[in-house]
Design a protein around this motif. Sequence first.
Motif, PDB file in Angstrom:
ATOM      1  N   ALA A 383       0.629  -0.736   0.239  1.00  0.00           N
ATOM      2  CA  ALA A 383      -0.075  -0.048   0.081  1.00  0.00           C
ATOM      3  C   ALA A 383       0.505   1.384  -0.116  1.00  0.00           C
ATOM      4  O   ALA A 383       0.681   1.962  -0.505  1.00  0.00           O
ATOM      5  CB  ALA A 383      -1.282   0.058   1.667  1.00  0.00           C
ATOM      6  N   GLY A 386       2.321   1.843  -3.886  1.00  0.00           N
ATOM      7  CA  GLY A 386       0.424   2.693  -4.782  1.00  0.00           C
ATOM      8  C   GLY A 386       0.068   3.953  -4.066  1.00  0.00           C
ATOM      9  O   GLY A 386       0.013   4.410  -4.854  1.00  0.00           O
ATOM     10  N   LEU A 387       0.668   3.884  -2.610  1.00  0.00           N
ATOM     11  CA  LEU A 387       0.035   5.359  -2.200  1.00  0.00           C
ATOM     12  C   LEU A 387       1.364   6.584  -2.514  1.00  0.00           C
ATOM     13  O   LEU A 387       0.575   7.711  -2.986  1.00  0.00           O
ATOM     14  CB  LEU A 387       0.063   5.995  -1.040  1.00  0.00           C
ATOM     15  N   ASN A 416      -8.242   1.397  -8.582  1.00  0.00           N
ATOM     16  CA  ASN A 416      -8.571   1.382  -7.266  1.00  0.00           C
ATOM     17  C   ASN A 416      -9.554   0.663  -6.893  1.00  0.00           C
ATOM     18  O   ASN A 416      -9.656  -0.279  -6.029  1.00  0.00           O
ATOM     19  CB  ASN A 416      -7.920   3.318  -6.522  1.00  0.00           C
ATOM     20  N   GLN A 446       1.174  -7.704  -5.506  1.00  0.00           N
ATOM     21  CA  GLN A 446       2.604  -7.604  -5.081  1.00  0.00           C
ATOM     22  C   GLN A 446       3.652  -7.232  -6.695  1.00  0.00           C
ATOM     23  O   GLN A 446       3.971  -6.486  -6.514  1.00  0.00           O
ATOM     24  CB  GLN A 446       3.135  -7.250  -3.939  1.00  0.00           C
ATOM     25  N   MET A 449       2.298  -5.024  -8.893  1.00  0.00           N
ATOM     26  CA  MET A 449       2.507  -3.916  -8.649  1.00  0.00           C
ATOM     27  C   MET A 449       4.158  -3.719  -9.279  1.00  0.00           C
ATOM     28  O   MET A 449       4.564  -2.477  -9.759  1.00  0.00           O
ATOM     29  CB  MET A 449       2.334  -3.169  -7.202  1.00  0.00           C
ATOM     30  N   VAL A 471      -0.683  -0.555 -10.630  1.00  0.00           N
ATOM     31  CA  VAL A 471      -0.288   0.148  -9.627  1.00  0.00           C
ATOM     32  C   VAL A 471      -1.458   0.007  -9.114  1.00  0.00           C
ATOM     33  O   VAL A 471      -1.750   0.344  -7.423  1.00  0.00           O
ATOM     34  CB  VAL A 471       0.904   1.339  -9.810  1.00  0.00           C
ATOM     35  N   TYR A 475      -2.664  -1.653  -5.351  1.00  0.00           N
ATOM     36  CA  TYR A 475      -3.249  -1.232  -4.717  1.00  0.00           C
ATOM     37  C   TYR A 475      -4.336  -1.439  -3.684  1.00  0.00           C
ATOM     38  O   TYR A 475      -4.943  -2.226  -2.186  1.00  0.00           O
ATOM     39  CB  TYR A 475      -3.212  -0.169  -4.640  1.00  0.00           C
ATOM     40  N   HIS A 478      -5.426  -4.895  -1.867  1.00  0.00           N
ATOM     41  CA  HIS A 478      -4.937  -4.495  -0.576  1.00  0.00           C
ATOM     42  C   HIS A 478      -5.599  -3.871   0.402  1.00  0.00           C
ATOM     43  O   HIS A 478      -6.321  -4.909   1.185  1.00  0.00           O
ATOM     44  CB  HIS A 478      -3.664  -3.927  -0.104  1.00  0.00           C
ATOM     45  N   ASN A 506      -0.096   2.518   6.196  1.00  0.00           N
ATOM     46  CA  ASN A 506      -0.299   3.780   5.010  1.00  0.00           C
ATOM     47  C   ASN A 506      -0.303   5.577   5.311  1.00  0.00           C
ATOM     48  O   ASN A 506       0.671   5.897   4.122  1.00  0.00           O
ATOM     49  CB  ASN A 506      -2.515   3.901   4.485  1.00  0.00           C
ATOM     50  N   CYS A 572       8.303  -3.893  -3.153  1.00  0.00           N
ATOM     51  CA  CYS A 572       7.192  -4.611  -3.510  1.00  0.00           C
ATOM     52  C   CYS A 572       7.714  -6.421  -3.663  1.00  0.00           C
ATOM     53  O   CYS A 572       7.011  -6.794  -3.002  1.00  0.00           O
ATOM     54  CB  CYS A 572       6.532  -4.244  -4.875  1.00  0.00           C
TER      55      CYS A 572
END
Length: 604
Positions: A383, A386-387, A416, A446, A449, A471, A475, A478, A506, A572
């Motif tokens: 996460a 991805g964030l 998302n 992952q 990602m 991605v 994300y 998760h 996060n 990842c």
Amino acid sequence: MMNEGEGGGGGENKNKNMIWNNRWFVLVAAIWLQACAGIGYMFGAISPVMKTSLGYNQKQINRLGVAKDIGDSVGLLAGLLCDVLPTWALLFLGALQNFVGYGWIWLIVTGRTPTLPFALVCVLICVGTNGESYFNTAALVTCVRNFSENRGPVVGILKGFAGLSGAIFTQIFAATFAPEQASVIFMVAVFPTSVALMVMFVLRHVPAFDDGLKNAAATRSQNFRFVYGVCLALAAYLMATIIIQDMTHVSGSVNVAFTCGLLFLLCLPLVIPFSINNSSSKQIVSVENGSHLTAADVRKVHSPIHKDEVLFSELEDEKEIWPENVRQHRMELATSRLFRAVAEGAVKIKRRKGPRRGEDFTMKQAAVKADFWLLFFGLLCGAGSGLMVIDNLGQISQSLGYANAHIFVSMISIWNFLGRLGGGYVSEIIARDYVMPRPILMAVAQAGMALGHVLLAIGCPGSLYIGSLLVGFGYGSHWSVTPATASELFGLKNFGILYNVLCVSNPAGSLIFSGLVAGTLYDREAQKQRGLKTLATSFIASDQLAIESDEVLLCKGAICFRETLFIMTGVCIIGIVLNLVLVARTQRVYIMLYGKTGGRGSKG
């Protein structure tokens, strides 16, 4: 006494009570709440008007973003209060925080109240966004307990709507307040508060009485497929709306029509509780011996057997009272309870102190378990990386030469949403049909990602589309897999606080990967490009150089985020290893939970 479904006001009132006591009605209310709970995703629309109206610079806006992320993800207080307060009180506190925080900011931005110091504005946006954690906790904890046998799909659906709320808010704004930008803050302050107050007494634990009806499992599966269909239709509808609004000039009346279609899709899941109500109030269960049983009787006899009930002897006495299939079902429940009691009695002699995985843990008990921290740091890697992309996607697209960055921001919100939806659905198949731990899906996500980060780092034509898809989808998955996994490994009793502690990963990932790594490396590359530009134009006047030195640092080309994205690829890979270790450690737990439920993994 009048039976359900009979004429008169009494029968009508009982039908209404069946709707009120229907867990699917509670799920629909939670969906509406979650559709308004993604307050943090509106920061990109709120920050420009705050920057202009209050005279903030970009550094201050970034600090506001950090305060927003802290409020968005740190729900420890909501998790603690979840086990103390009733659900309606939890929703009231969240609504109060949301209304006060963003309402006060709206008053400041519109000049209705004096401007506060910057630090207090950060506190306001943190408090306002923290209201979202109360909404998330109340919705997730209630529905996971109501649908404990289908926690994967439930979590995926609820988290999916939370991820889609930014696009929903944007469409409602286009039809109501546009182009008055300050009204975005007003909408964020009022709409989630109103919905939370509307469902405040609806969102609660409801017994699963519909399981007593004939073909309940098949009906439940069909209902979830219907909700998934509505979700996919909503995602496609919003995607089409975004494309149309971006490519053409859309009038106000067309935007209103688009919003009416959106609201219709959001109300469509109500079909499920009303259809269950109609069928339950009239259904007569036919049995082989010709006797009949009303739905109310089925609900009664299929209720869980309590400890003070006499099991086998009483069931034998009921042989002539209940139909054979009902008596057989009660016998199976009694046998299952007896075997479980015998097994627990045998284990208690040798068992170590504290619960085992799959039982109810307190936060203190979970904190000393390696599985909890494997789940936490696996989520941090997936996460968090991805964030980083989501927070910087606008600058990533600009550095690659795309003028319309908001298109990619909207698209990654859709990916998302679909990731959250698909993650819950696929993880349920993995757990129930193949008896495999859910974290294996996080490892797969992952891996996708990592590939997406590599494509974004290369920066070749079209890579931004595919990379953002991988991605965004990874994300999102998760946030449907992790809560379901936590509830299975550590129980439902303290699920609220356990879930909110996991959510701390996060903002931690945002601070490390986005604030420190991405920001530092981007500024360093931008400084290099400015230095080369200054060197090439060293003949210009010194006062012009001074002007340029005060300009915002901008970086062009794939090189701007390349090093950062390769680091995210490595992160990842670390997450994949952590999740595979968790899979190996928890395989026995999933065999215990699902190994004898008739899934494919339990055969042979």
